[in-house]
Write an enzyme that holds these catalytic residues in place. Structure first.
Site, PDB file in Angstrom:
ATOM      1  N   ARG A  75       0.847  -1.205   0.000  1.00 59.80           N
ATOM      2  CA  ARG A  75       0.000   0.000   0.000  1.00 59.80           C
ATOM      3  C   ARG A  75       0.872   1.240   0.000  1.00 59.80           C
ATOM      4  O   ARG A  75       1.903   1.280   0.664  1.00 59.80           O
ATOM      5  CB  ARG A  75      -0.931   0.002   1.216  1.00 59.80           C
ATOM      6  CG  ARG A  75      -1.906   1.180   1.208  1.00 59.80           C
ATOM      7  CD  ARG A  75      -3.008   1.071   2.244  1.00 59.80           C
ATOM      8  NE  ARG A  75      -3.982   0.067   1.885  1.00 59.80           N
ATOM      9  CZ  ARG A  75      -4.280  -0.986   2.624  1.00 59.80           C
ATOM     10  NH1 ARG A  75      -3.669  -1.173   3.778  1.00 59.80           N
ATOM     11  NH2 ARG A  75      -5.172  -1.869   2.229  1.00 59.80           N
ATOM     12  N   GLY A  76       0.465   2.253  -0.773  1.00 56.46           N
ATOM     13  CA  GLY A  76       1.213   3.510  -0.860  1.00 56.46           C
ATOM     14  C   GLY A  76       0.282   4.704  -0.796  1.00 56.46           C
ATOM     15  O   GLY A  76      -0.905   4.583  -0.467  1.00 56.46           O
ATOM     16  N   ALA A  77       0.850   5.893  -1.158  1.00 54.14           N
ATOM     17  CA  ALA A  77       0.088   7.146  -1.060  1.00 54.14           C
ATOM     18  C   ALA A  77      -1.024   7.218  -2.093  1.00 54.14           C
ATOM     19  O   ALA A  77      -2.071   7.802  -1.841  1.00 54.14           O
ATOM     20  CB  ALA A  77       1.036   8.330  -1.234  1.00 54.14           C
ATOM     21  N   PHE A  78      -0.813   6.606  -3.299  1.00 53.97           N
ATOM     22  CA  PHE A  78      -1.782   6.733  -4.380  1.00 53.97           C
ATOM     23  C   PHE A  78      -2.670   5.503  -4.552  1.00 53.97           C
ATOM     24  O   PHE A  78      -3.590   5.528  -5.356  1.00 53.97           O
ATOM     25  CB  PHE A  78      -1.066   7.013  -5.704  1.00 53.97           C
ATOM     26  CG  PHE A  78      -0.336   8.316  -5.725  1.00 53.97           C
ATOM     27  CD1 PHE A  78       1.023   8.370  -5.471  1.00 53.97           C
ATOM     28  CD2 PHE A  78      -1.012   9.501  -5.972  1.00 53.97           C
ATOM     29  CE1 PHE A  78       1.695   9.561  -5.490  1.00 53.97           C
ATOM     30  CE2 PHE A  78      -0.344  10.700  -5.992  1.00 53.97           C
ATOM     31  CZ  PHE A  78       1.027  10.731  -5.748  1.00 53.97           C
ATOM     32  N   LYS A  84      -1.694  -3.436  -9.653  1.00 55.09           N
ATOM     33  CA  LYS A  84      -1.463  -2.156  -8.974  1.00 55.09           C
ATOM     34  C   LYS A  84      -2.633  -1.222  -9.253  1.00 55.09           C
ATOM     35  O   LYS A  84      -3.000  -1.006 -10.397  1.00 55.09           O
ATOM     36  CB  LYS A  84      -0.162  -1.533  -9.479  1.00 55.09           C
ATOM     37  CG  LYS A  84       0.318  -0.340  -8.677  1.00 55.09           C
ATOM     38  CD  LYS A  84       1.711   0.061  -9.151  1.00 55.09           C
ATOM     39  CE  LYS A  84       2.315   1.115  -8.260  1.00 55.09           C
ATOM     40  NZ  LYS A  84       3.696   1.439  -8.651  1.00 55.09           N
ATOM     41  N   GLU A  97      -2.816   0.828  -3.906  1.00 54.69           N
ATOM     42  CA  GLU A  97      -2.296  -0.411  -3.316  1.00 54.69           C
ATOM     43  C   GLU A  97      -1.974  -1.430  -4.407  1.00 54.69           C
ATOM     44  O   GLU A  97      -2.358  -1.259  -5.571  1.00 54.69           O
ATOM     45  CB  GLU A  97      -3.310  -0.988  -2.332  1.00 54.69           C
ATOM     46  CG  GLU A  97      -4.658  -1.297  -2.929  1.00 54.69           C
ATOM     47  CD  GLU A  97      -5.680  -1.777  -1.901  1.00 54.69           C
ATOM     48  OE1 GLU A  97      -6.579  -2.526  -2.307  1.00 54.69           O
ATOM     49  OE2 GLU A  97      -5.597  -1.414  -0.707  1.00 54.69           O
ATOM     50  N   VAL A  98      -1.229  -2.494  -4.008  1.00 56.57           N
ATOM     51  CA  VAL A  98      -0.895  -3.596  -4.911  1.00 56.57           C
ATOM     52  C   VAL A  98      -1.594  -4.855  -4.393  1.00 56.57           C
ATOM     53  O   VAL A  98      -1.478  -5.182  -3.214  1.00 56.57           O
ATOM     54  CB  VAL A  98       0.628  -3.819  -4.990  1.00 56.57           C
ATOM     55  CG1 VAL A  98       0.945  -4.942  -5.965  1.00 56.57           C
ATOM     56  CG2 VAL A  98       1.337  -2.561  -5.418  1.00 56.57           C
ATOM     57  N   ASP A 155      15.776   6.070  -8.094  1.00 52.21           N
ATOM     58  CA  ASP A 155      15.296   5.581  -6.794  1.00 52.21           C
ATOM     59  C   ASP A 155      15.675   4.106  -6.624  1.00 52.21           C
ATOM     60  O   ASP A 155      14.834   3.254  -6.344  1.00 52.21           O
ATOM     61  CB  ASP A 155      13.786   5.775  -6.672  1.00 52.21           C
ATOM     62  CG  ASP A 155      13.305   5.626  -5.235  1.00 52.21           C
ATOM     63  OD1 ASP A 155      12.104   5.382  -5.033  1.00 52.21           O
ATOM     64  OD2 ASP A 155      14.125   5.714  -4.297  1.00 52.21           O
TER      65      ASP A 155
END
EC number: 2.7.11.1
Length: 1388
Positions: free
Chosen positions: A100-103, A121, A105-106, A214
Site C-alpha cells: 500500500r502507498g500514497a496513491f 497495482k 495499493e498492490v 530511486d
C-alpha cells in the site's frame, strides 16, 4: 435563362476520386498509426478518449447544454457497451493485498478466465489529480510495457475505470531484497551475485535513455527462481543527447540519494546516470554491513553525512569485507566526476570484485540463485508483509457544475500486450491482393482516356456558374452568422463579469465563515482557560485542606502561580483576537452587501441580454426557414440535371480509376527495379566484407607467430642471466646474518614493552584503591546530609509568609477572570446578532430568486404564444420573398425586427401590456396573411409558366442524351482494347516475378556463403586461442625452469658445500629464536589481555557502584522529604497553624517525577523499535530502570546528571522520520553532556562528527541547509516550511534542532532566536524518549525544562570519561539484523 444550381460538388472540391493512389497511401499511414501501440492515437487511446468524454460530460449541470445532451444521447449507450466488452477489475479475484502507498495499493489477483496469477497495482485518479506533478504513471507504464528486458517487471495489461488506473504485472513471489536482508546475514558471495544483477538491470534502463533515480532494495524484486528484477519506475527521467538530466527537486529515498541529486534542490539540477551507481554502492554496503553507510535518526543528519561522504564513510572493524568489496564501494560512493560507471557499464563489469567461478556476465540469469524461494502454491505470499485492511472512506471526484475534465489526463493509459484489435486477418490479406491485381490490370487505360477530358470541359463550365450562385447565398448567410456571433460575445463578457462577482462573493462568504470559526475556536479556548482557572482554584482549596494535617512544598504553589499568569496572558490575547475578529466580520458583512447589490445589477443586465438573445434566435430561425425554402426549390430544379449528369459522373470515375491503376503499376515496376539493384549492391558489399575479414585474421595469425618467436629469444637471454645470479648467492648469506641481528634487537624491544605494560597494571591497581577510598568518603557525606535535613526545617517557617502573599494574588486574579467572563458574554451577544442579520439576508435573497423564477415562467408562456403566431406569419412571408427582390425584403424585415425589439422591451415593464401588444400584432398578421393570399394566386400563374419552360428543357436534354449514348458506345470499344493491353501487362508482371525469384535465390546463396565464412572465422579464432594457451604454457614452463635450483658446475664444489652448511645452521638458529620469541609474545599477550579484561571488569563494577549510589541517593532524598513532611505535620498539629503554612522545597515529593518511558532500539533500518524503562527524576539525577524490581534493588540501567542537561523539547516528523507518524506527538528529545551519563552497556552507535565547514553559524546555531517533504512549520515566522514536491529552502540547527526559512538568514532578519544549546558537539549526546500519551509527554517536557541549569555546564577536564568508551561496541562496528539459519541453495 439562368441554370438551376446542382447539388453535386461544392466549390473548391478536389477533382480526384477518393480511391486514388495518394489517398490510399494516406489511409495506410493512418491505419498504421491506429494499430501502433506506441502511437498516441492507437485504438485503445481513441476508445479511452470517447469513454472519458462521456464520463466527464454525464452530469445534470452539463446536460443543460443542448449540444452535450445530443452527444450523450448518441454515444452513451455504445460507450456503456464498450465498457462491458473491455477488461475490468471484476475479471479478477483478489487473493490478498501485498502493498500500500500514497496513491493506492498492490493486490495479488487471479484472472477468472485463464486462472493465471498476477500482481495488480491500483492508482487512485482522485489522489493523483489532487497532488500536483504526479504524472509518474506514464513513465512506469511505458517502461514495463515496452522494455522487453528480463531485468524489468513486465506489464501485461493496463486499463481504467472512473475511479482507478489498473496495472496488471507479473507476480514476483520472492518478495523484495529488504525481506531477504532481514531474514539472512548476506555473505559476500551472495552480495556479488545480487549486485551484478542490479548492475545489468540498471544498464538495461540506461540503454533505454532513462535514469531510475530511486534504486533501493525495496524496488528490487525476486522471481520464483530467486533472480532479480527492477520495479517502481515512477521517478525515472529521460536523458538528453548528452546523457544528462535537468531537475530542480531532490528525488529518491534519503538513505540512497546521491550528493549531486541533493544539490539539485538548490537549483543546480544537472546530473547523469552516475547517480544510480551511487545507490548501488549504498545497497552493496547495506548487504555486507547490515546498515546503510550514512544512517542517522534525523533527516538532516542523513543529508549532512551524505554531503560530507569523504569523512563520514567508514567500514566497521568487525565486518568481514574483502579489499575488492571495499574498493568497489569507495569507487561508487565518491564524487560524480570520478565515480565508477561514469564512462559506461564496462568499467563496473571489469572490476575484480566480480571475478568468480560460478557465473559470468552473459549467463548469470541461467545460473542457480543463492536463495530460491520455497513456494507452497502459485499464490504463496509469505515473502510479503501482511497489510492491514484500509477501512477509510475512498475519496471520489465531486459532482461538477461546469466542465472540469477529470478523466482527460488518463486518455491513452489502456494497454494490452496481446493486442487483437485490427490485427491482420487472412480475409484482409486476400482483399489487398485482389485490389492490387485490379490496379495492375488497368495500367494502360490512363493513356487513352485523356481525350475524354475535352468532352467534360463544357459540363464543368455550367457547373461553375451554379457554384457562383451558391457562393452568393453563402455570403448572405455569413453576414447573419457574424451578427449573431457579436451578440453572443457580448453576452459572454457580461456572464464572465457576473461569474467573477459571484466568485468574489463566495470568497468573502468563505472568509466570513472562517472568521466565525476562529471566533468560535477562540471562545472554546476561553472556556478551556476558565475551566483551567476553576480547576486551579479547586486545587488551591484542596491544598488549603491538606495543610491542616501536613505542610506541602511551595513549588506546587509557584507552579500554579505560573499557570495562572500564563492563563491571564492567554486570556488577554484571546480578547484582543476577538476584537480583531469583530472588526473583520463587520468589514466582510459590508463587502457582502456591496457584492449582493452588484450581483442584483448584473442579474438585471443578464435578463436584458437574455431577451435580446431570444429575439436574435427567433430572427435566425426565420432566416433559416427562408433558406430552407430556397434550397427546396433549388433541389427540385437540380434533380432533373442530376439525372442527366449521372452518366457523365460515371464516365469521369472510370477515367480516374484508369489513371490510378496506371500510376500504381508504374510505381510497382520502379520499386522492383530499385529492390533488384539494392540486392546486387548488398551482394557486392558482403563479398568485400568477407575478403577483408579473411585478410585481418591472416594478419593477426602472422603477428601471433612473430610474438611467439620473440618470446623464445627472450627465454634464451633469461637462461644466460640465471647463471650470473648464482654468483650473487654468497652476498645473500651476508644479508641473512644482518637479519638475525635485527631480530635480536626486536626481541629486546618487545621485552621493554612488556615491562611497561606491567608498570601500567600496577598504576591501575592504585586507581582501584583510590576509587574504594572515594566510596568511603561518599558514605561520610551521607551522614553530613542527614544533618542538613535538620537545618532545612528552619526554612519552612519563611515559606509560610510567602504563601499568604500568593493567596492574595489569587483573589485578584479571580476578579480579573470574572471581568473577562462579562466581556465574553457581550461578544457572544454581538455574534448572535450578526448571525441573525446574515439569516435575514439569506431569506431575502431566496425570496428574490423565487420572484425571478415566477417572472421567467410567465415570460416563457408569452414567448411560446408569440412563437406560435409568428410561425404562421413567416410561412406566408417566405412565399412572398421568393418572388420579390431580396434587398426590399431585408429592409422590411429590419423594420419589423426593430418593432419587435421595442415591443419585447415594453413587455419586461408590465406583463399585461405585453399581452395587449401581442393581440394587436396577431390582428396585423391576419391582414398581412390576406394580402399574401392574393399575391399567392399571382405566383401560381407564374409557376405554370415555369413548368412549360422546364418541359422544353427536358426535350433538349433528351437530344443531348442520345448524343452521349453514342460517345459511350465508342468508349466501350476503347475499353475492350484497354483490357487486351492489361492482359499483356499481366504477362510482363509474371516475367518480373520470375526475375524476383531468381534474385531471392541469389540472396539465399549469399546468406549460405556468409554462414560458411562465419564458421571459417570461428575455426580461425579457435586456432588463435589454442596458440595463445600454448604460448602461456611455454612461458610458465620457462619461468619454472628459471626458479628451479640447479647445482652450479663451475667454481669450487667444497666452498659451496661449506657455505650451504653455514647457511643451514643460521636458518636453524633463526627458527629457534623465532619460536622462543613467539612463545614469549603469546605469553605476554595473554597476560595483557587478562589485565585489560580485569580493568574493564573493575571499571564496570565501579560504574555499577556509582549508579547504585545514585539510586540510593534518590531513595535517601525521597525518605528525607517524607521525614520532613512528618516533622511539619507534627509542628502544625502542635502549633495549630492555619491554611497559610509552608510547602516543601524543590527536592521533595511534588518535584519528584517518575513513570514509564520507552527508549529507541534499532531492530531494523527502516523503523524504530521501543523498549520500556521505568524513569525517576530526582533533584540531581535522572534514573532509568529496566523494571520496578530493579528499582527496589537499586539496580539502574542508566543514570543522567541533571546538571549536564542542555535542552528538552518535543520532536517533529523530520527529526524522527523513521518513527511511526502516530508516535511523533508522544516523543521528546533530551540533549545532555557526554560526561553526565552512566550506563551498563552500549546499545546505540555514536554518530561520527562531520567537518564544521559544512555548517552555517549564526547566533550560536550551526545550521544545515535542507528541504522538508513532511508537514513542518518555520519556528521563526510560523509559516509552512514544507511541500510534497517543491519545498522551500530551509535550515535546521544540528544542536537545538530549530527549523526556519533560509530567506531569514539571507535577508539578515533578526527574528531567529539564539541557540539554547552551548556546548562542544564532540561531548554532547541526544536521547529520544516515548511517553504513553501526549499529555504525559507535555508533562515530562515542562517538568524537565525547569530542571535545566541556567548556565550551560562547562566540560570538566578532570571528570571521568564516559563509560561508553569502556564497554561500548566501537563507533564503527556494525549492527546487523537478527539473522536466521541460512537456507541451503536449491537448483532453480
Amino acid at each position: 435563362m439562368s441554370r438551376p444550381p446542382p447539388t453535386g460538388k461544392m466549390p473548391g472540391a478536389p477533382e480526384t476520386a477518393p480511391g486514388d493512389g495518394a489517398g490510399a497511401s494516406r489511409q495506410r499511414k493512418l491505419e498504421a498509426l491506429i494499430r501502433d501501440p506506441r502511437s498516441p492515437i492507437n485504438v485503445e487511446s481513441l476508445l479511452d478518449g470517447l469513454n472519458s468524454l462521456v464520463l466527464d460530460l454525464d452530469f445534470p449541470a452539463l446536460r443543460k447544454n443542448k449540444n452535450i445532451d445530443n452527444f450523450l444521447n448518441r454515444y452513451e449507450k455504445i460507450v456503456k457497451k464498450i465498457r462491458g466488452l473491455q477488461m475490468k477489475a471484476e475479471d479478477y479475484d483478489v487473493v490478498k493485498v501485498i502493498g500500500r502507498g500514497a496513491f493506492g495499493e498492490v493486490q495479488l489477483v487471479r484472472h477468472k478466465a485463464s486462472q493465471k496469477v498476477y500482481a495488480m497495482k491500483l492508482l487512485s485518479k482522485f489522489e493523483m489529480i489532487k497532488r500536483s506533478d504526479s504524472a509518474f504513471f506514464w513513465e512506469e507504464r511505458d517502461i514495463m510495457a515496452f522494455a522487453n528486458s528480463p531485468w524489468v517487471v513486465q506489464l501485461f495489461y493496463a486499463f481504467q475505470d472512473d475511479r482507478y488506473l489498473y496495472m496488471v504485472m507479473e507476480y514476483m513471489p520472492g518478495g523484495d531484497l529488504v525481506n531477504l536482508m532481514s531474514n539472512y546475514d548476506v555473505p559476500e558471495k551472495w552480495a556479488k551475485f545480487y549486485t551484478a544483477e542490479v548492475v545489468l538491470a540498471l544498464d538495461a534502463i540506461h540503454s533505454m535513455g532513462l535514469i531510475h533515480r530511486d534504486v533501493k532494495p525495496d524496488n528490487m524484486l525476486l522471481d520464483k527462481h530467486g533472480h532479480l528484477k527492477l520495479a517502481d519506475f515512477g521517478t525515472c527521467m529521460k536523458m538528453d543527447e548528452t546523457g544528462m538530466v535537468h531537475c530542480d527537486t531532490a528525488v529518491g529515498t534519503p538513505d540512497y540519494i546521491s550528493p549531486e541529486v541533493l544539490k539539485s534542490q538548490g537549483g543546480d539540477g544537472f546530473y547523469g546516470r552516475e547517480c544510480d551507481w551511487w545507490s548501488v554502492g549504498v545497497f552493496l554496503y547495506e548487504m555486507l554491513v547490515g546498515d546503510t553507510p550514512f544512517y542517522a535518526d534525523s533527516l538532516v543528519g542523513t543529508y549532512s553525512k551524505i554531503m560530507d561522504h569523504k569523512n563520514s564513510l567508514c567500514f566497521p572493524e568487525d565486518a568481514e569485507i574483502s579489499k575488492h568489496a571495499k574498493n568497489l564501494i569507495c569507487a561508487f560512493l565518491t564524487d560524480r566526476e570520478v565515480r565508477l560507471g561514469r564512462n559506461g557499464v564496462e568499467e563496473i563489469r571489469q572490476h575484480p570484485f566480480f571475478k568468480n567461478d560460478q557465473w559470468h556476465w552473459d549467463n548469470i540469469r541461467e545460473t542457480a540463485a543463492p536463495v530460491v524461494p520455497e513456494l507452497s502454491s502459485d499464490i504463496d505470499s509469505s515473502n510479503f508483509d501482511d497489510i492491514e485492511d484500509d477501512k477509510g472512506d475512498v475519496e471520489t471526484f465531486p459532482i461538477p457544475k461546469a466542465f472540469v475534465g477529470n478523466q482527460l489526463p488518463f486518455i491513452g493509459f489502456t494497454y494490452y500486450r496481446e493486442n487483437l484489435l485490427l490485427s491482420d486477418s487472412p480475409s484482409c490479406r486476400e482483399t489487398d491482393s485482389i485490389q492490387s491485381r485490379k490496379n495492375e490490370e488497368s495500367q494502360e487505360i490512363q493513356k487513352k482516356l485523356y481525350t475524354l477530358e475535352e468532352h467534360l470541359s463544357n459540363e464543368m463550365q455550367a457547373k461553375e456558374e451554379l457554384e457562383q450562385k451558391c457562393k452568393s447565398v453563402n455570403t448572405r448567410l455569413e453576414k447573419t452568422a457574424k451578427e449573431l456571433e457579436e451578440e453572443i460575445t457580448l453576452r459572454k463578457s457580461v456572464e464572465s463579469a457576473l461569474r467573477q462577482l459571484e466568485r468574489e462573493k463566495a470568497l468573502l462568504q468563505h472568509k466570513n465563515a472562517e472568521y466565525q470559526r476562529k471566533a468560535d475556536h477562540e471562545a472554546d479556548k476561553k472556556r478551556n482557560l476558565e475551566n483551567d482557572v476553576n480547576s486551579l482554584k479547586d486545587q488551591l482549596e484542596d491544598l488549603k485542606k491538606r495543610n491542616q494535617n501536613s505542610q506541602i512544598s511551595t513549588e506546587k504553589v509557584n507552579q500554579l502561580q505560573r499557570q495562572l499568569d500564563e492563563t491571564n496572558a492567554l486570556l488577554r490575547t484571546e480578547s484582543d483576537t476577538a476584537a480583531r475578529l469583530r472588526k473583520t466580520q463587520a468589514e466582510s458583512s459590508k463587502q457582502i452587501q456591496q457584492l449582493e447589490s452588484n450581483n442584483r445589477d448584473l442579474q438585471d443586465k443578464n435578463c436584458l441580454l437574455e431577451t435580446a438573445k431570444l429575439k436574435l434566435e427567433k430572427e435566425f430561425i426565420n432566416l433559416q426557414s427562408a433558406l430552407e425554402s430556397e434550397r427546396r426549390d433549388r433541389t427540385h430544379g437540380s434533380e432533373i440535371i442530376n439525372d442527366l449528369q449521372g452518366r457523365i459522373c460515371g464516365l469521369e470515375e472510370d477515367l480516374k480509376n484508369g489513371k490510378i491503376l496506371l500510376a500504381k503499376v508504374e510505381l510497382e515496376k520502379r520499386q522492383l527495379q530499385e529492390r533488384f539493384t539494392d540486392l546486387e549492391k548488398e551482394k557486392s558489399n558482403m563479398e568485400i566484407d568477407m575478403t577483408y575479414q579473411l585478410k585481418v585474421i591472416q594478419q593477426s595469425l602472422e603477428q601471433e607467430e612473430a610474438e611467439h618467436k620473440a618470446t623464445k629469444a627472450r627465454l634464451a637471454d633469461k637462461n644466460k642471466i640465471y647463471e650470473s645470479i648464482e654468483e650473487a648467492k654468497s652476498e645473500a648469506m651476508k644479508e641473512m646474518e644482518k637479519k638475525l641481528l635485527e631480530e635480536r634487537t626486536l626481541k629486546q624491544k618487545v621485552e621493554n614493552l612488556l615491562l611497561e605494560a606491567e608498570k601500567r597494571c600496577s598504576l591501575l591497581d592504585c586507581d582501584l584503591k583510590q576509587s574504594q577510598q572515594k566510596i568511603n568518603e561518599l558514605l561520610k557525606q551521607k551522614d553530613v546530609l542527614n544533618e542538613d535535613v535538620r537545618n532545612l526545617t528552619l526554612k519552612i517557617e519563611q515559606e509560610t509568609q510567602k504563601r499568604c502573599l500568593t493567596q492574595n494574588d489569587l483573589k485578584m486574579q479571580t476578579q480579573q477572570v470574572n471581568t473577562l467572563k462579562m466581556s465574553e458574554k457581550q461578544l457572544k451577544q454581538e455574534n448572535n446578532h450578526l448571525m441573525e442579520m446574515k439569516m435575514n439576508l439569506e431569506k431575502q435573497n431566496a425570496e428574490l430568486r423565487k420572484e425571478r423564477q415566477d417572472a421567467d415562467g410567465q415570460m416563457k408562456e408569452l414567448q411560446d404564444q408569440l412563437e406560435a403566431e409568428q410561425y404562421f406569419s413567416t410561412l406566408y412571408k417566405t412565399q412572398v420573398r421568393e418572388l420579390k427582390e431580396e434587398c426590399e425584403e431585408k429592409t422590411k424585415l429590419g423594420k419589423e425586427l426593430q418593432q419587435k425589439k421595442q415591443e419585447l422591451q415594453d413587455e419586461r415593464d408590465s406583463l399585461a401590456a405585453q399581452l395587449e401588444i401581442t393581440l394587436t400584432k396577431a390582428d396585423s398578421e391576419q391582414l398581412a396573411r390576406s394580402i399574401a393570399e392574393e399575391q399567392y394566386s399571382d405566383l401560381e400563374k407564374e409557376k405554370i409558366m415555369k413548368e412549360l419552360e422546364i418541359k422544353e428543357m427536358m426535350a433538349r436534354h433528351k437530344q443531348e442524351l442520345t448524343e452521349k449514348d453514342a460517345t459511350i458506345a465508342s468508349l466501350e470499344e476503347t475499353n475492350r482494347t484497354l483490357t487486351s493491353d492489361v492482359a499483356n501487362l499481366a504477362n510482363e508482371k509474371e516475367e518480373l516475378n520470375n526475375k524476383l525469384k531468381d534474385v531471392q535465390e541469389q540472396l539465399s546463396r549469399l546468406k549460405d556463403e556468409e554462414i560458411s565464412a562465419a564458421a571459417i572465422k570461428a575455426q580461425f579464432e579457435k586456432q588463435l586461442l589454442t596458440e595463445r594457451t600454448l604460448k602461456t604454457q611455454a612461458v610458465n614452463k620457462l619461468a619454472e625452469i628459471m626458479n628451479r635450483k640447479e647445482p652450479v658446475k663451475r667454481g669450487n664444489d667444497t666452498d659451496v658445500r661449506r657455505k650451504e652448511k653455514e647457511n643451514r645452521k643460521l636458518h636453524m638458529e633463526l627458527k629457534s629464536e623465532r619460536e622462543k620469541l613467539t612463545q614469549q609474545m603469546i605469553k605476554y599477550q595473554k597476560e595483557l589481555n587478562e589485565m585489560q579484561a580485569q580493568i574493564a571488569e573493575e571499571s564496570q563494577i565501579r560504574i555499577e557502584l556509582q549508579m547504585t549510589l545514585d539510586s540510593k541517593d534518590s531513595d535517601i532524598e525521597q525518605l528525607r522529604s517524607q521525614l520532613q513532611a512528618l516533622h511539619i505535620g507534627l509542628d502544625s498539629s502542635s502549633i495549630g497553624s492555619g491554611p497559610g503554612d509552608a510547602e516543601a522545597d524543590d527536592g521533595f515529593p511534588e518535584s519528584r517525577l517518575e513513570g514509564w518511558l520507552s527508549l529507541p532500539v534499532r531492530n531494523n533500518t527502516k523503523k524504530f523499535g521501543w523498549v520500556k524503562k521505568y524513569v525517576i527524576v530526582s533533584s540531581k539525577k535522572i534514573l532509568f530502570y529496566d523494571s520496578e524490581q530493579d528499582k527496589e534493588q537499586s539496580n539502574p540501567y542508566m543514570v543522567l546528571d541533571i546538571d549536564k542537561l542542555f535542552h528538552v523539547r518535543p520532536v517533529t516528523q523530520t527529526d524522527v522520520y523513521r518513527a511511526d507518524a502516530k508516535e511523533i506527538p508522544r516523543i521528546f528529545q533530551i540533549l545532555y553532556a557526554n560526561e553526565g551519563e552512566s550506563k551498563k552497556e552500549q546499545e546505540f552507535p555514536v554518530e561520527p562528527v562531520g567537518e564544521k565547514s559544512n555548517y552555517i553559524c549564526h547566533k550560536g546555531h550551526e545550521f544545515i541547509p535542507t528541504l522538508y517533504h513532511f508537514p513542518t512549520n518555520c519556528e521563526a515566522c510560523m509559516k509552512p516550511l514544507w511541500h510534497m514536491f517543491k519545498p522551500p529552502p530551509a535550515l535546521e540547527c544540528r544542536r537545538c534542532h530549530i527549523k526556519c526559512h533560509k530567506d531569514h538568514m539571507d535577508k539578515k532578519e533578526e527574528i531567529i532566536a539564539p541557540c539554547k544549546v552551548y556546548y562542544d558537539i564532540s561531548t554532547a549526546k541526544n536521547l529520544l524518549l516515548l511517553a504513553n500519551s501526549t499529555e504525559e509527554q507535555q508533562k515530562w517536557v515542562s517538568r524537565l525544562v525547569k530542571k535545566i541549569p541556567k548556565k550551560p555546564p562547562a566540560p570538566d577536564p578532570f571528570a571521568r570519561s564516559s563509560p561508553r568508551t569502556s564497554m561500548k561496541i566501537q563507533q564503527n562496528q556494525s549492527i546487523r539484523r537478527p539473522s536466521r539459519q541460512l537456507a541451503p541453495n536449491k537448483p532453480s
